[in-house]
Scaffold this motif. Sequence first.
Motif, mmCIF file in Angstrom:
data_model
loop_
_atom_site.group_PDB
_atom_site.id
_atom_site.type_symbol
_atom_site.label_atom_id
_atom_site.label_comp_id
_atom_site.label_asym_id
_atom_site.label_seq_id
_atom_site.Cartn_x
_atom_site.Cartn_y
_atom_site.Cartn_z
ATOM 1 N N SER A 105 9.850 -18.107 -18.167
ATOM 2 C CA SER A 105 10.400 -17.078 -17.217
ATOM 3 C C SER A 105 8.963 -16.875 -16.645
ATOM 4 O O SER A 105 7.731 -16.890 -17.364
ATOM 5 C CB SER A 105 10.785 -15.869 -17.957
ATOM 6 O OG SER A 105 11.154 -14.945 -16.981
ATOM 7 N N ALA A 106 8.840 -16.390 -15.297
ATOM 8 C CA ALA A 106 7.537 -16.117 -14.746
ATOM 9 C C ALA A 106 7.926 -14.536 -13.715
ATOM 10 O O ALA A 106 8.381 -13.808 -14.361
ATOM 11 C CB ALA A 106 7.026 -17.229 -14.003
ATOM 12 N N ASP A 119 6.501 -16.355 -19.646
ATOM 13 C CA ASP A 119 7.023 -16.666 -21.001
ATOM 14 C C ASP A 119 6.971 -18.080 -21.297
ATOM 15 O O ASP A 119 7.512 -18.944 -20.552
ATOM 16 C CB ASP A 119 8.288 -16.211 -21.408
ATOM 17 C CG ASP A 119 8.433 -14.623 -21.105
ATOM 18 O OD1 ASP A 119 7.441 -13.972 -21.471
ATOM 19 O OD2 ASP A 119 9.714 -14.256 -20.700
ATOM 20 N N HIS A 126 6.161 -9.166 -15.665
ATOM 21 C CA HIS A 126 6.627 -10.038 -14.744
ATOM 22 C C HIS A 126 6.518 -9.908 -13.547
ATOM 23 O O HIS A 126 6.583 -10.575 -12.693
ATOM 24 C CB HIS A 126 8.084 -10.427 -15.352
ATOM 25 C CG HIS A 126 8.033 -11.283 -16.475
ATOM 26 N ND1 HIS A 126 7.884 -12.585 -16.918
ATOM 27 C CD2 HIS A 126 8.360 -10.966 -18.000
ATOM 28 C CE1 HIS A 126 7.779 -13.017 -18.039
ATOM 29 N NE2 HIS A 126 8.169 -11.975 -18.832
ATOM 30 N N HIS A 131 4.805 -14.370 -24.737
ATOM 31 C CA HIS A 131 4.673 -13.965 -23.431
ATOM 32 C C HIS A 131 2.909 -13.853 -23.207
ATOM 33 O O HIS A 131 2.213 -12.907 -24.048
ATOM 34 C CB HIS A 131 5.016 -12.412 -23.487
ATOM 35 C CG HIS A 131 4.914 -11.648 -22.356
ATOM 36 N ND1 HIS A 131 5.791 -11.643 -21.159
ATOM 37 C CD2 HIS A 131 3.897 -10.826 -21.956
ATOM 38 C CE1 HIS A 131 5.398 -10.669 -20.226
ATOM 39 N NE2 HIS A 131 4.355 -10.309 -20.661
ATOM 40 N N HIS A 136 9.647 -21.351 -10.966
ATOM 41 C CA HIS A 136 9.019 -20.216 -11.602
ATOM 42 C C HIS A 136 7.665 -20.118 -10.776
ATOM 43 O O HIS A 136 7.033 -21.089 -10.680
ATOM 44 C CB HIS A 136 8.598 -20.773 -13.150
ATOM 45 C CG HIS A 136 9.530 -21.152 -13.933
ATOM 46 N ND1 HIS A 136 10.539 -20.253 -14.537
ATOM 47 C CD2 HIS A 136 10.103 -22.158 -14.625
ATOM 48 C CE1 HIS A 136 11.292 -20.568 -15.308
ATOM 49 N NE2 HIS A 136 11.204 -22.045 -15.432
ATOM 50 N N GLN A 168 14.879 -7.619 -13.608
ATOM 51 C CA GLN A 168 14.881 -6.892 -14.545
ATOM 52 C C GLN A 168 15.905 -5.950 -14.806
ATOM 53 O O GLN A 168 16.219 -5.711 -16.010
ATOM 54 C CB GLN A 168 13.460 -6.077 -14.552
ATOM 55 C CG GLN A 168 12.606 -5.676 -15.570
ATOM 56 C CD GLN A 168 12.389 -6.776 -16.647
ATOM 57 O OE1 GLN A 168 12.035 -7.785 -16.356
ATOM 58 N NE2 GLN A 168 12.408 -6.657 -17.955
ATOM 59 N N SER A 172 7.712 -4.037 -16.155
ATOM 60 C CA SER A 172 7.629 -5.401 -16.549
ATOM 61 C C SER A 172 6.184 -5.998 -16.101
ATOM 62 O O SER A 172 6.119 -6.222 -14.805
ATOM 63 C CB SER A 172 8.891 -6.091 -16.220
ATOM 64 O OG SER A 172 8.683 -7.641 -16.802
ATOM 65 N N ALA A 195 2.588 -12.956 -15.461
ATOM 66 C CA ALA A 195 3.079 -13.082 -16.762
ATOM 67 C C ALA A 195 3.937 -14.232 -16.796
ATOM 68 O O ALA A 195 4.820 -14.439 -15.745
ATOM 69 C CB ALA A 195 4.028 -11.733 -17.203
ATOM 70 N N ARG A 229 9.687 -11.890 -11.846
ATOM 71 C CA ARG A 229 11.130 -11.368 -11.549
ATOM 72 C C ARG A 229 10.948 -10.124 -10.925
ATOM 73 O O ARG A 229 9.736 -9.206 -11.275
ATOM 74 C CB ARG A 229 11.457 -10.655 -13.204
ATOM 75 C CG ARG A 229 11.975 -11.961 -14.022
ATOM 76 C CD ARG A 229 12.736 -11.113 -15.401
ATOM 77 N NE ARG A 229 12.255 -12.022 -16.420
ATOM 78 C CZ ARG A 229 11.622 -11.469 -17.753
ATOM 79 N NH1 ARG A 229 11.450 -10.114 -17.991
ATOM 80 N NH2 ARG A 229 11.356 -12.254 -18.782
#
Length: 191
Positions: free
Chosen positions: A92-93, A136, A129, A185, A64, A100, A127, A134, A95
């Motif tokens: 999740s970090a 999750d 991310h 998030h 991540h 996406q 996003s 970001a 992306r």
Amino acid sequence: TRKRRSSSAVLLSGMDDNTLPDNLIPLLNELGLSMYVIQERRMAFHAEAHELSIAEVGADGREHRLIPEAAQAWTAMKQAAARDGITLEIVSAFRDLAEQAAIIRDKLERAMPIEKILSLSAPPGFSEHHTGRAVDINMPGCIPREEPFETTAAFSWLTQHAGRYGFTMSYPRGNRAGFIYEPWHWLFDAP
């Protein structure tokens, strides 16, 4: 408290297409997502981060990644939570656009209506991310990315302490982006 908008977020009004990555419009078209729908929802464009550090390696071996400042803040926050008996994990970090797009494509293949999709997931390019800021977050024993996360000790700890580490919850109930409530998030939005 007034939430600052991350410098990596740009509202599309007034933007020209030269600001967007060359592959974004064709990718959105492939997914059946028009810029009109995105602008109507007042979604902010988020540029992809270029310098990333490994913030955490999941139990599954997945790396991540976050921007270095966010990775450092995550580590400090995770350690502080652990001292208080709380285990925080990244689900999740960062992306990229392709990851996406795959999320959106998967929902389209399951015949989910576009309005539903856009309440659950941002289109590629939009996003948080992408920014590498970001995360999750989850904790052991909780189903990832589900609203019951708000009843966990981890969420309670985050609401009390995450701000000290530069993290804010992006999508509270009734958020202006039109996304579902996402207590998992969190965005690193420190200077």
